[in-house]
Design a protein around this motif. Sequence first.
Motif, mmCIF file in Angstrom:
data_model
loop_
_atom_site.group_PDB
_atom_site.id
_atom_site.type_symbol
_atom_site.label_atom_id
_atom_site.label_comp_id
_atom_site.label_asym_id
_atom_site.label_seq_id
_atom_site.Cartn_x
_atom_site.Cartn_y
_atom_site.Cartn_z
ATOM 1 N N ALA A 17 48.494 47.061 31.331
ATOM 2 C CA ALA A 17 47.143 46.951 31.898
ATOM 3 C C ALA A 17 46.636 48.328 32.342
ATOM 4 O O ALA A 17 45.469 48.678 32.096
ATOM 5 N N GLU A 20 45.679 50.373 29.297
ATOM 6 C CA GLU A 20 44.402 49.926 28.740
ATOM 7 C C GLU A 20 43.223 50.448 29.560
ATOM 8 O O GLU A 20 42.225 50.911 29.009
ATOM 9 N N ILE A 21 43.344 50.388 30.889
ATOM 10 C CA ILE A 21 42.259 50.855 31.760
ATOM 11 C C ILE A 21 42.005 52.344 31.553
ATOM 12 O O ILE A 21 40.860 52.784 31.468
ATOM 13 N N GLY A 175 42.740 41.174 47.674
ATOM 14 C CA GLY A 175 42.955 41.545 46.283
ATOM 15 C C GLY A 175 44.444 41.487 45.986
ATOM 16 O O GLY A 175 45.241 41.074 46.821
ATOM 17 N N THR A 184 43.108 47.917 39.041
ATOM 18 C CA THR A 184 42.431 46.816 38.342
ATOM 19 C C THR A 184 41.180 46.389 39.098
ATOM 20 O O THR A 184 40.120 46.159 38.495
ATOM 21 N N HIS A 185 41.272 46.305 40.422
ATOM 22 C CA HIS A 185 40.129 45.942 41.270
ATOM 23 C C HIS A 185 38.985 46.934 41.037
ATOM 24 O O HIS A 185 37.836 46.542 40.836
ATOM 25 N N TRP A 186 39.326 48.230 41.038
ATOM 26 C CA TRP A 186 38.320 49.271 40.793
ATOM 27 C C TRP A 186 37.729 49.136 39.387
ATOM 28 O O TRP A 186 36.516 49.226 39.203
ATOM 29 N N ALA A 187 38.580 48.952 38.392
ATOM 30 C CA ALA A 187 38.127 48.877 36.996
ATOM 31 C C ALA A 187 37.178 47.705 36.774
ATOM 32 O O ALA A 187 36.319 47.754 35.886
ATOM 33 N N GLN A 188 37.316 46.649 37.568
ATOM 34 C CA GLN A 188 36.434 45.487 37.471
ATOM 35 C C GLN A 188 35.151 45.686 38.266
ATOM 36 O O GLN A 188 34.335 44.780 38.376
ATOM 37 N N ASP A 189 35.005 46.886 38.858
ATOM 38 C CA ASP A 189 33.800 47.250 39.621
ATOM 39 C C ASP A 189 33.517 46.274 40.765
ATOM 40 O O ASP A 189 32.374 45.899 41.014
ATOM 41 N N ARG A 190 34.590 45.864 41.430
ATOM 42 C CA ARG A 190 34.461 44.940 42.558
ATOM 43 C C ARG A 190 34.402 45.723 43.865
ATOM 44 O O ARG A 190 34.961 46.807 43.972
ATOM 45 N N TRP A 192 35.418 46.854 47.515
ATOM 46 C CA TRP A 192 36.728 46.946 48.186
ATOM 47 C C TRP A 192 36.819 45.946 49.340
ATOM 48 O O TRP A 192 37.888 45.461 49.658
#
Length: 196
Positions: A17, A20-21, A175, A184-190, A192
């Motif tokens: 993962a 991939e990111i 998270g 992953t949290h950052w990559a999903q633009d969520r 914090w």
Amino acid sequence: MMTGMNTEVCDPAELAALREIFASRPEALPPIGSDAVRSFEAEHGIVLPEPYRTFVAEVCDGLRAGPPSYGLLPLAQTPPDWGSGRPERLLAEPFPLTEAWLWEMEDDETALSEQEFEDRTAPVYDHGSLLLGTDGCGMYWHLIVTGPQRGHVWLIDENGAIPFGTRPGTCLMPGTPGFSGWVTHWAQDRSWFAEA
């Protein structure tokens, strides 16, 4: 206390993962290799937690743009706004916290003198953690490398210290805990922070 992460063995799914990111990011810095990681660990008397250890050795040693806002720092670097007059970072000393500490919320009766406050907070900033980066305004992301929180990511700023990735509804930053969950949290633009 948060538990359940395996910080000793790199999970192939987590590493895939992360690959991939970062694969599509031209601003990613090249990995440093296993020899450089082992040398850093020997110098500091630590073993980096997985999957971060394998990540910097095989995938990427920093990113010029997020996560966090001003980029993922290369191994052992500090952001420009960290300051040069700070005490030495002691990675082998255990990170002192196991739960959030919002020092801005302490009432006047438990308020510490300026020197007591500095003595108590200095280990939070400088013991048992690597700096991953900054979101600006003194907001620093730390990967804990020593102590009970090893492998967890914490946000430490002028208001307090908060772990990323705990059960929703029980923390300011819910998270999946750990470096992989944080990325992953950052990559999903969520966001914090938990929604109020």
